[in-house]
Design an enzyme around this catalytic site. Structure first.
Site, PDB file in Angstrom:
ATOM      1  CG  ASN A  36      -0.274   0.015   2.538  1.00 27.89           C
ATOM      2  OD1 ASN A  36       0.896   0.384   2.634  1.00 27.89           O
ATOM      3  ND2 ASN A  36      -0.983  -0.361   3.576  1.00 27.89           N
ATOM      4  CG  ASP A 225      -6.088  -8.254   1.470  1.00 26.89           C
ATOM      5  OD1 ASP A 225      -6.431  -8.215   2.659  1.00 26.89           O
ATOM      6  OD2 ASP A 225      -5.135  -7.606   0.997  1.00 26.89           O
TER       7      ASP A 225
END
Ligand code: COA
Length: 352
Positions: A36, A225
């Protein structure tokens, strides 16, 4: 990606009492597209690597004797905790070992370690247990028999059988949830379920699929996810990470060419965690005789992190309808149950 045969690092392979196929280890450096914006590797990236290692060792084992060739399909992943973060630049070492075989299924235990290659520091980030079922290459609906592994000690075999019987009972439960759908909400209020619910549509291509032309379980888990992460980030607008995934059963295959819709909604918030329910629905529109169906569903737990990487309190979920209230209470039950189990595992022996 580097694939090595031979003893794997970590506890799983340290003193294996089982004589089966050699453990395998896959190592790969973590890149920015695995993580991320804060540099934490996505839980989905790790789940995909875990599944790849499991698929290799179980398919290799199921083809270790003469007879019909097969590919091992992922049938179930036991509850998995993400024990510590993995960052860009670290090396993920994923080691897999077969720990039990029933007549038609294989249990694989996978350990993941992160290694800082500048300092040599290593940390265990995950321990996962997966179940695979061998499906014939000539007929994907034909389940083949699994060559049994040998146990040095009877107790190991009995322990494996206990795990097998336990999951067999437990997996029937998820089938019941499968009728539920996530409906769009117009102008949702902040922190309600509708405010953060999200979905993603994906066309299943050849690179997503096994030799049978059906989606790899790891690909599905990575997409799940991703959606769960979007729901969590929309709710709390901070850096979020996957903390755990509850057991997932893969009851249905997804064929190449299908369009899959992955939808997620928040079901429960504790002080510092968020539970997100994710559904995967498949539209096999190249095969028009089959209607849209629910392929998988699962619960993901996310934690919001401060800039220093510490868990933050999360805004509490506002539940409006009776169904949302019921799901919140069910989520609370799961949360309390796993918290109690975690605490029992960390209690010193003298206090038990
Ligand atoms: N978890 C663990 N094992 C499972 C399972 C599950 N969810 N479902 C079935 N099994 C095991 C059974 O225990 C049995 O082994 P056993 O005889 O040694 O006990 C074996 O699978 C075959 O069971 P059976 O009832 O004959 O087959 P099925 O019709 O239930 O089919 C699958 C099982 C796994 C082949 C089927 O559910 C399937 O195709 N699932 C999708 C697999 C897939 O595509 N994975 C990736 C999804 S993205």
């Amino acid at each position: 990606m580097q694939l090595a045969r031979g003893p794997a690092s970590g506890e799983a392979a340290a003193a294996s009492p089982i004589s089966g196929p050699a453990a395998i280890q896959i190592s790969r450096i973590m890149r920015p597209d695995d993580a991320n914006i804060a540099g934490n590797v996505h839980g989905g990236t790790i789940l995909k690597m875990i599944e790849e290692a499991g698929a290799i060792i179980s398919t290799r084992h199921c083809n270790s004797q003469s007879g019909e060739r097969c590919v091992a399909a992922l049938a179930r992943v036991e509850r998995t905790d993400f024990l510590s973060p993995m960052c860009i630049g670290e090396v993920a070492h994923v080691s897999a070992e077969i720990t039990y075989t029933s007549k038609h299924s294989v249990e694989v235990q996978v350990h993941v370690e992160s290694e800082n290659i500048l300092t040599g520091a290593k940390r265990v980030t995950n321990k996962a247990t997966l179940w695979y079922v061998p499906l014939s290459l000539n007929n994907v609906n034909k389940v083949l028999e699994v060559p049994p592994i040998q146990f040095a000690e009877k107790a190991q075999e009995e322990e494996g059988r206990r795990r097998y019987e336990e999951q067999k009972l437990e997996r029937l439960e998820t089938k019941e949830r499968n009728g539920d759908v996530i409906m769009p909400v117009i102008n949702p209020e902040p922190y309600t379920v509708g405010y953060s619910q999200s979905s993603l549509i994906h066309l299943v291509g050849p690179s997503d699929c096994t030799m049978h032309g059906f989606v790899h379980g790891g690909v599905t888990m990575k997409l799940m996810d991703e959606v769960a992460g979007i729901v969590a980030a929309r709710h709390c607008k901070t850096n979020i990470v996957t903390a755990s995934v509850d057991a997932i059963n893969f009851h249905e295959k997804i064929k190449k060419g299908s369009v899959i819709t992955i939808s997620g909604r928040m079901t429960f918030t504790s002080n510092k965690s968020m539970e997100i329910e994710v559904f995967v629905d498949a539209d096999p529109f190249v095969d028009e005789s089959q209607e849209r169906y629910r392929a998988v569903s699962a619960f993901f737990t996310y934690v919001s992190l401060s800039k220093e990487g510490r868990p933050l309190p999360v805004p509490q979920l506002v539940v409006e309808t009776e169904d949302e209230k019921r799901r919140f209470e069910e989520g609370k039950g799961r949360y309390l149950q796993t918290k109690a189990k975690r605490q029992a595992q960390t209690q010193p022996l003298t206090q038990q």
